[in-house]
Design a protein around this motif. Sequence first.
Motif, PDB file in Angstrom:
ATOM      1  N   GLU A   9      -0.517  -6.198   2.059  1.00 52.39           N
ATOM      2  CA  GLU A   9       0.835  -5.794   1.661  1.00 52.39           C
ATOM      3  C   GLU A   9       1.015  -5.966   0.152  1.00 52.39           C
ATOM      4  N   LEU A  10       0.505  -7.047  -0.384  1.00 55.56           N
ATOM      5  CA  LEU A  10       0.607  -7.294  -1.823  1.00 55.56           C
ATOM      6  C   LEU A  10      -0.164  -6.234  -2.604  1.00 55.56           C
ATOM      7  N   ASN A  43       1.730  -2.844  -2.635  1.00 55.99           N
ATOM      8  CA  ASN A  43       2.991  -2.809  -3.376  1.00 55.99           C
ATOM      9  C   ASN A  43       2.912  -3.597  -4.676  1.00 55.99           C
ATOM     10  N   ALA A  44       1.746  -3.626  -5.288  1.00 50.92           N
ATOM     11  CA  ALA A  44       1.495  -4.492  -6.439  1.00 50.92           C
ATOM     12  C   ALA A  44       2.257  -4.069  -7.685  1.00 50.92           C
ATOM     13  N   TYR A  98       3.006  -9.352  -8.165  1.00 48.82           N
ATOM     14  CA  TYR A  98       3.948  -9.604  -7.078  1.00 48.82           C
ATOM     15  C   TYR A  98       4.134  -8.320  -6.289  1.00 48.82           C
ATOM     16  N   SER A  99       4.716  -8.454  -5.108  1.00 51.52           N
ATOM     17  CA  SER A  99       4.939  -7.316  -4.239  1.00 51.52           C
ATOM     18  C   SER A  99       6.318  -6.716  -4.503  1.00 51.52           C
TER      19      SER A  99
END
Length: 148
Positions: A38-39, A42-43, A95-96
Amino acid sequence: MNNPASPTSGRIVLGVLAAMLVTPLFALNYREQVQLDELEANAVVVTAQLNGKECQNHGKVHYRYVAENRTLRGQGSCPLNCNAASIGDPIQVTYSHAKPSHSECEDFLKLQANINGAYFCLLFISIVLAVAILRVTSNDNLQVRDGR
């Protein structure tokens, strides 16, 4: 008639106990994998500010960063010389965007290698447990214990 004891019930009980031991560890590792995926998906990369150090704890550092107009905090073993770093130094953090409080300062390849290593260790432990259960519950061992 000499009927050897059946090892099936012992194998089932010990197998269930082994599964109860290993399954939560697999679940935790899987959760780490999902969070890393997920990170990565959506970095957002930002420059954070170092605001704490625990160099004796594998070079762990604490940092703060701004995401979505909020100041957030994170921690990790960032790729920097912990002893030489000073409070206030800039460090790169990812961060995501979907969950801004989820951040990492470590390289994704290193994090993935850690997850893969944990899966390998859990697989090895599972195999060792299975072999141990089979050996402990073999008919030869049961007969020796029964005095036959």
